[in-house]
Design a protein around this motif. Structure first.
Motif, PDB file in Angstrom:
ATOM      1  N   ASN A  33       0.826  -1.202   0.000  1.00 44.28           N
ATOM      2  CA  ASN A  33       0.000   0.000   0.000  1.00 44.28           C
ATOM      3  C   ASN A  33       0.865   1.259   0.000  1.00 44.28           C
ATOM      4  O   ASN A  33       1.948   1.286   0.599  1.00 44.28           O
ATOM      5  N   ILE A  34       0.370   2.286  -0.682  1.00 45.16           N
ATOM      6  CA  ILE A  34       0.959   3.623  -0.586  1.00 45.16           C
ATOM      7  C   ILE A  34      -0.168   4.593  -0.242  1.00 45.16           C
ATOM      8  O   ILE A  34      -1.351   4.256  -0.342  1.00 45.16           O
ATOM      9  N   TRP A  35       0.212   5.782   0.177  1.00 47.29           N
ATOM     10  CA  TRP A  35      -0.759   6.824   0.477  1.00 47.29           C
ATOM     11  C   TRP A  35      -0.395   8.036  -0.374  1.00 47.29           C
ATOM     12  O   TRP A  35       0.544   8.771  -0.048  1.00 47.29           O
ATOM     13  N   THR A  36      -1.092   8.210  -1.507  1.00 52.87           N
ATOM     14  CA  THR A  36      -0.797   9.339  -2.377  1.00 52.87           C
ATOM     15  C   THR A  36      -1.300  10.630  -1.747  1.00 52.87           C
ATOM     16  O   THR A  36      -2.279  10.646  -0.996  1.00 52.87           O
ATOM     17  N   ALA A  37      -0.635  11.726  -2.058  1.00 54.48           N
ATOM     18  CA  ALA A  37      -1.002  13.024  -1.506  1.00 54.48           C
ATOM     19  C   ALA A  37      -0.673  14.096  -2.531  1.00 54.48           C
ATOM     20  O   ALA A  37       0.147  13.888  -3.434  1.00 54.48           O
ATOM     21  N   ASN A  38      -1.340  15.221  -2.407  1.00 59.55           N
ATOM     22  CA  ASN A  38      -1.039  16.346  -3.284  1.00 59.55           C
ATOM     23  C   ASN A  38      -1.118  17.648  -2.518  1.00 59.55           C
ATOM     24  O   ASN A  38      -1.836  17.771  -1.519  1.00 59.55           O
ATOM     25  N   LEU A  39      -0.352  18.605  -2.973  1.00 62.87           N
ATOM     26  CA  LEU A  39      -0.294  19.918  -2.342  1.00 62.87           C
ATOM     27  C   LEU A  39      -0.574  20.978  -3.393  1.00 62.87           C
ATOM     28  O   LEU A  39       0.080  21.017  -4.444  1.00 62.87           O
ATOM     29  N   THR A  40      -1.547  21.828  -3.161  1.00 61.15           N
ATOM     30  CA  THR A  40      -1.880  22.913  -4.083  1.00 61.15           C
ATOM     31  C   THR A  40      -1.063  24.152  -3.745  1.00 61.15           C
ATOM     32  O   THR A  40      -1.043  24.605  -2.598  1.00 61.15           O
ATOM     33  N   PHE A  41      -0.391  24.689  -4.770  1.00 59.45           N
ATOM     34  CA  PHE A  41       0.295  25.965  -4.618  1.00 59.45           C
ATOM     35  C   PHE A  41      -0.669  27.105  -4.937  1.00 59.45           C
ATOM     36  O   PHE A  41      -0.830  28.034  -4.158  1.00 59.45           O
ATOM     37  N   GLY A  43      -4.637  27.943  -7.074  1.00 62.50           N
ATOM     38  CA  GLY A  43      -5.840  27.397  -7.662  1.00 62.50           C
ATOM     39  C   GLY A  43      -6.413  26.276  -6.830  1.00 62.50           C
ATOM     40  O   GLY A  43      -5.713  25.643  -6.047  1.00 62.50           O
ATOM     41  N   PRO A  44      -7.718  25.983  -6.984  1.00 62.70           N
ATOM     42  CA  PRO A  44      -8.354  24.908  -6.217  1.00 62.70           C
ATOM     43  C   PRO A  44      -8.044  23.535  -6.805  1.00 62.70           C
ATOM     44  O   PRO A  44      -7.764  23.406  -7.992  1.00 62.70           O
ATOM     45  N   LEU A  45      -8.078  22.520  -5.984  1.00 64.67           N
ATOM     46  CA  LEU A  45      -7.975  21.123  -6.431  1.00 64.67           C
ATOM     47  C   LEU A  45      -9.258  20.433  -5.993  1.00 64.67           C
ATOM     48  O   LEU A  45      -9.579  20.409  -4.807  1.00 64.67           O
ATOM     49  N   SER A  46      -9.987  19.877  -6.953  1.00 61.36           N
ATOM     50  CA  SER A  46     -11.333  19.398  -6.659  1.00 61.36           C
ATOM     51  C   SER A  46     -11.344  18.092  -5.883  1.00 61.36           C
ATOM     52  O   SER A  46     -12.304  17.789  -5.190  1.00 61.36           O
ATOM     53  N   SER A  47     -10.304  17.295  -5.997  1.00 61.15           N
ATOM     54  CA  SER A  47     -10.301  15.978  -5.358  1.00 61.15           C
ATOM     55  C   SER A  47      -9.685  16.048  -3.965  1.00 61.15           C
ATOM     56  O   SER A  47      -9.018  17.016  -3.604  1.00 61.15           O
ATOM     57  N   THR A  48      -9.923  14.986  -3.191  1.00 58.34           N
ATOM     58  CA  THR A  48      -9.310  14.890  -1.871  1.00 58.34           C
ATOM     59  C   THR A  48      -7.795  14.938  -1.981  1.00 58.34           C
ATOM     60  O   THR A  48      -7.218  14.509  -2.979  1.00 58.34           O
ATOM     61  N   ASP A  49      -7.130  15.470  -0.936  1.00 58.18           N
ATOM     62  CA  ASP A  49      -5.691  15.695  -1.059  1.00 58.18           C
ATOM     63  C   ASP A  49      -4.852  14.487  -0.689  1.00 58.18           C
ATOM     64  O   ASP A  49      -3.645  14.506  -0.844  1.00 58.18           O
ATOM     65  N   SER A  50      -5.437  13.413  -0.155  1.00 60.55           N
ATOM     66  CA  SER A  50      -4.652  12.218   0.162  1.00 60.55           C
ATOM     67  C   SER A  50      -5.582  11.038   0.379  1.00 60.55           C
ATOM     68  O   SER A  50      -6.729  11.208   0.808  1.00 60.55           O
ATOM     69  N   ILE A  51      -5.062   9.841   0.091  1.00 57.59           N
ATOM     70  CA  ILE A  51      -5.874   8.633   0.231  1.00 57.59           C
ATOM     71  C   ILE A  51      -4.973   7.414   0.210  1.00 57.59           C
ATOM     72  O   ILE A  51      -3.889   7.434  -0.389  1.00 57.59           O
ATOM     73  N   ALA A  52      -5.412   6.337   0.858  1.00 55.84           N
ATOM     74  CA  ALA A  52      -4.670   5.073   0.799  1.00 55.84           C
ATOM     75  C   ALA A  52      -4.928   4.393  -0.529  1.00 55.84           C
ATOM     76  O   ALA A  52      -6.058   4.375  -1.027  1.00 55.84           O
ATOM     77  N   GLN A  53      -3.879   3.817  -1.119  1.00 55.79           N
ATOM     78  CA  GLN A  53      -4.019   3.097  -2.380  1.00 55.79           C
ATOM     79  C   GLN A  53      -3.387   1.718  -2.262  1.00 55.79           C
ATOM     80  O   GLN A  53      -2.156   1.600  -2.144  1.00 55.79           O
ATOM     81  N   PRO A  54      -4.197   0.659  -2.285  1.00 59.75           N
ATOM     82  CA  PRO A  54      -3.638  -0.695  -2.269  1.00 59.75           C
ATOM     83  C   PRO A  54      -2.839  -0.973  -3.547  1.00 59.75           C
ATOM     84  O   PRO A  54      -2.953  -0.264  -4.552  1.00 59.75           O
ATOM     85  N   SER A  55      -2.033  -2.013  -3.503  1.00 59.52           N
ATOM     86  CA  SER A  55      -1.271  -2.430  -4.675  1.00 59.52           C
ATOM     87  C   SER A  55      -2.206  -2.707  -5.849  1.00 59.52           C
ATOM     88  O   SER A  55      -3.280  -3.285  -5.676  1.00 59.52           O
ATOM     89  N   GLN A  56      -1.803  -2.251  -7.052  1.00 56.56           N
ATOM     90  CA  GLN A  56      -2.549  -2.420  -8.309  1.00 56.56           C
ATOM     91  C   GLN A  56      -3.850  -1.617  -8.346  1.00 56.56           C
ATOM     92  O   GLN A  56      -4.704  -1.837  -9.196  1.00 56.56           O
ATOM     93  N   TRP A  72       2.725  13.312  -4.556  1.00 59.70           N
ATOM     94  CA  TRP A  72       3.760  12.379  -4.115  1.00 59.70           C
ATOM     95  C   TRP A  72       3.112  11.176  -3.436  1.00 59.70           C
ATOM     96  O   TRP A  72       1.890  11.153  -3.232  1.00 59.70           O
ATOM     97  N   ALA A  73       3.928  10.197  -3.073  1.00 61.41           N
ATOM     98  CA  ALA A  73       3.440   8.996  -2.388  1.00 61.41           C
ATOM     99  C   ALA A  73       4.144   8.848  -1.050  1.00 61.41           C
ATOM    100  O   ALA A  73       5.342   9.116  -0.935  1.00 61.41           O
TER     101      ALA A  73
END
Length: 380
Positions: A33-41, A43-56, A72-73
């Motif tokens: 598992n990884i936990w992807t995340a994003n950071l807005t500098f 403008g708005p970002l419509s999706s959630t900024d982080s979430i758990a992602q299982p393999s595949q 990033w992950a």
């Protein structure tokens, strides 16, 4: 516009888009598992900024025109479990790229090391990555696992989460041996003794915080109770079942996941010698140790174990004579008074990496970060 991001193991990206909204498809091809995340500098970002992602697994985030930010992950991540069930959301943390707010969601925080708005730091590496635009634009990637070649002085290690260790024991002697394992503390190793033919190998598993020793028995016989000419453990069986080997015997000593989550290991000839051996850690930058010489051939008669006119073992002076100056006991029980003897020098001159007497610590103890495995070869 669509951009596909394959998280084969790390990702960090920064984009400034024009008029069309953009879809990012983040795919985890890691075997964990990884936990992807994003950071807005901006403008708005419509999706959630982080979430758990299982393999595949894939997730999609969208960004409006003129969005600027990073993705990033994080891995590996964990949460504490409440005593009454369920996970405590305020205890979330990750070993790499953590947002440092103790929540799964980053809430506008960047991954460690800090990401500030509009800043472009050199972050290092945690997971390989590939970015593929759908518009036919060039792809970019970092698909090599840089962690494998990372120098120890700049590496991030998973300190605190100790791992089991595999000891691969190989017999390169031209005869059968009977390796043995004694647990001193911690969970018992997966075996206490077995037969090993020439050129054969067997794996033994030891859990974190295991401390113990490995040696080889020679010239063993099953005619009557099982017994060996050197290294016999007195169990009357191939398995030693918690019994130690009778000296003289070449010992490999371990403490796994000890101080600083490091493994400590050495080859000890303090009680004598019976077989040459080499220990090779799998950890990058870790030093191997060995006693590759057959000391039996040079063993003085007063220290030798004989069998049919042949020297099959060599006692230490402590074992042979029992004197305090050789055993580092009594008034000699410290490094200032217990010095190398002419007998210990016989061992040290031929096997300089091995313990030759009790206070040989400075040159004979080796360390390696926990998490690697070890190749133990008799008669290397």
């Amino acid at each position: 516009m669509e951009i596909r991001i394959l998280l084969v193991i790390f990702f960090i990206a920064s984009f400034i888009h024009e008029s069309d909204s953009t879809t990012f498809t983040l795919t985890n091809h890691c075997p964990y598992n990884i936990w992807t995340a994003n950071l807005t500098f901006t403008g708005p970002l419509s999706s959630t900024d982080s979430i758990a992602q299982p393999s595949q697994n894939s997730r999609v985030i969208s960004a409006p025109p003129h969005w600027s930010g990073r993705i990033w992950a994080r891995a590996p991540c964990s949460q504490l479990v409440r005593a009454y069930g369920g996970q405590d959301p305020k205890t979330f943390s990750c070993k790499t790229r953590d947002c440092e707010i103790n929540w799964e969601s980053c809430f506008g925080k960047g991954g460690v090391p800090g990401i500030g708005r509009g800043q472009n730091y050199e972050f290092g590496f945690n997971i390989p990555i590939k970015v593929i635009p759908s518009s036919g634009c060039p792809t970019t990637s970092c698909i090599k696992d840089v962690n494998v070649d990372c120098a120890n002085e700049i590496a991030i290690t998973n300190v605190g989460e100790s791992q089991s260790t595999t000891l691969t024991i190989t017999n390169h002697c031209p005869f059968t041996i009977w390796p043995a394992i004694l647990t001193g503390s911690g969970p018992a190793a997966s075996s206490t003794g077995f037969e090993l033919a020439s050129q054969a190998s067997t794996e033994v598993t030891a859990q974190p915080h295991w401390s113990g020793r490995v040696w080889a028995r020679t010239q063993c016989s099953n005619s009557g109770p099982f017994s060996c000419k050197t290294g016999d453990c007195g169990s009357n069986q191939i398995s030693c079942n918690g019994k130690g080997g009778a000296p003289p015997v070449t010992l490999i000593e371990y403490t796994l996941a000890g101080s600083g989550n490091k493994d400590f290991f050495d080859i000890s000839l303090v009680d004598g010698f019976n077989l040459p051996v080499k220990v090779v850690p799998s950890g990058r930058g870790c030093q191997s140790t060995s006693c590759p010489v057959d000391i039996n051939a040079a063993c003085p008669n007063e220290l030798a174990i004989m069998n049919g006119g042949a020297k099959i073992g060599c006692k230490s002076a402590c074992l042979a004579f029992g004197k305090p100056e050789f055993c580092c006991t009594g008034s000699f029980a410290n490094a200032n008074t217990c010095k190398p003897s002419s007998y210990s020098q016989i061992f040290k001159s031929r096997c300089p990496q091995a313990y030759s007497y009790a206070f040989d610590d400075k040159t004979s103890t080796f360390t390696c970060p926990n998490g690697g495995n070890y190749q133990i070869t008799f008669c290397p």
